[in-house]
Design an enzyme around this catalytic site. Structure first.
Site, mmCIF file in Angstrom:
data_model
loop_
_atom_site.group_PDB
_atom_site.id
_atom_site.type_symbol
_atom_site.label_atom_id
_atom_site.label_comp_id
_atom_site.label_asym_id
_atom_site.label_seq_id
_atom_site.Cartn_x
_atom_site.Cartn_y
_atom_site.Cartn_z
ATOM 1 N N ALA A 47 30.168 21.754 -60.539
ATOM 2 C CA ALA A 47 30.512 20.408 -61.443
ATOM 3 C C ALA A 47 29.494 19.637 -61.411
ATOM 4 O O ALA A 47 28.934 19.418 -60.537
ATOM 5 C CB ALA A 47 31.989 19.848 -61.213
ATOM 6 N N ASP A 48 29.431 19.072 -62.461
ATOM 7 C CA ASP A 48 28.427 17.664 -62.339
ATOM 8 C C ASP A 48 29.183 16.557 -62.524
ATOM 9 O O ASP A 48 28.700 15.203 -62.060
ATOM 10 C CB ASP A 48 27.529 17.902 -63.725
ATOM 11 C CG ASP A 48 26.418 18.681 -63.701
ATOM 12 O OD1 ASP A 48 26.773 20.152 -63.953
ATOM 13 O OD2 ASP A 48 25.529 18.415 -62.890
#
Ligand code: MRU
Length: 357
Positions: free
Chosen positions: A244-245
């Site tokens: 995830a960012d």
């Protein structure tokens, strides 16, 4: 020997140039925040945790050789350099989280009675170094929690995992997030197979994840992004694990472009879909994924491969680097260094444990 994307000793930072992988392993020196900003923008280093670590370590290197007249100058210098680093690739929130945290810290330190220019500089350098050291332990904890959670769904029998983009040693200080879960399953002799997608247009899967999987001798197969639903139908995929960012309050998650469609395919095939990320990837300021600003990258990343044009001259392009997967498609849960939580309850769970403010 494990892959090292970031080499650091006090006063010296080198990074593996990920633009040259997998054909060449070349380390480049990062001597200040300007070098780091350029390397992050050009994606010589990428992956949300690695961006933050390289950003902060570049500031550690720069601070050592910078003179200040008083402690307030150190604090405002640190704050402005951290904000500058955030601007290189703003969707990945780890650098922003680090900027906010260390800006508060440096202000607090300058208020201590014994604070001097040298003591504030030294303390900040040590803090940035600690962040680098902590990342591997965080990733190993995620690996164990994630592997156990997935195995509990399959009565502890070997599982096969599909992943997207690169979330391994090259995207972190080492071990990796989603790839850390795969690595852990392999260490436990519970991984029957890993599938990694090419991850067009930048090919982090084909160039980097495939490189890491081969390097670690993990049984694995590279597939094109467009093959995912067929692979799910025919190859017994037990779970999808991605990185995830940015994860926001309702559990919506920004990650590499293509993640959203993989989550849709996983739901159709009844395959649990997991996101693995450290709690530094949480953004408590945003309520839903609609609020996440998505970075758009140069069209040449789509139209050219290694400088050779592959798309018709003059075609319009749309090149968002990330997409947002809604929380209800994250059916397995979000794997963190504190355990695995349902995506829609992640914020409440982490807040109730005082992990998020
Ligand atoms: O554009 P990139 O290569 O920086 O994108 C990386 C990803 O989307 C990763 O999945 C994410 O940063 C998690 S890395 C541990």
């Amino acid at each position: 020997m494990t892959l090292e994307a970031i080499r650091y000793r006090r006063g010296q930072l080198d990074i593996l140039d990920q633009l040259l992988l997998p054909s060449q392993s070349v380390y480049i020196s990062v001597s200040d925040t300007k070098d780091a900003w350029d390397a992050i923008k050009k994606m010589q280093v990428r992956g949300a945790p690695a961006i933050a670590i390289v950003g902060c370590l570049s500031l550690a290197v720069e601070l050592i050789d910078t003179d200040f007249t008083n402690t307030d100058d150190v604090a405002s210098y640190v704050a402005s350099k951290l904000q500058y680093l955030v601007s290189a690739r703003p969707t990945a929130v780890n650098m922003k989280e680090a900027a906010d945290r260390y800006t508060s810290l440096v202000k607090k330190i300058t208020l201590e009675n014994s604070a001097s220019v040298e003591s504030v500089k030294k303390r900040m350098v040590e803090e940035f170094e600690q962040m680098f050291k902590d990342d591997v332990a965080t990733n190993k904890a995620m690996g164990s929690y994630g592997a156990d959670h997935i195995l509990s769904k399959y009565k502890n029998k070997p599982v096969s995992i599909l992943t997207h983009c690169n979330t391994g040693s090259l995207a972190t200080a080492g071990y990796g997030t989603a790839l850390g879960v795969i690595r852990k399953l392999h260490e436990m002799e519970k991984l029957s197979h890993a599938f990694c997608t090419e991850t067009r247009p930048y090919n982090q899967g084909a160039r980097l994840t495939a490189y890491e999987l081969v390097y670690e001798k993990i049984p694995s197969t590279l597939v094109c992004d467009s093959m995912v639903s067929m692979v799910m139908k025919e190859k017994n995929v037990s779970a999808v694990v991605v990185g995830a960012d940015r994860v926001v309050r309702n559990g919506d998650t920004a990650n590499k472009i293509g993640t959203y469609q993989i989550a849709i395919c996983a739901q159709y095939h009844n395959i649990p879909f997991y996101v693995a990320c450290p709690t530094t990837t949480f953004d408590s300021n945003l309520a839903t994924g609609k609020d996440i600003v998505i970075e758009e990258r140069p069209h040449s990343e789509m139209t050219h491969v290694k400088g050779v044009q592959i798309a018709a001259e003059g075609i319009n392009c749309f090149n968002p680097a990330f997409d947002v997967t809604p929380a209800d498609l994250i059916t397995g849960g979000i794997i963190t260094e504190h355990g695995v939580f349902p995506a829609d309850k992640i914020y409440v769970e982490l807040k109730s444990r005082s992990i998020l403010g």
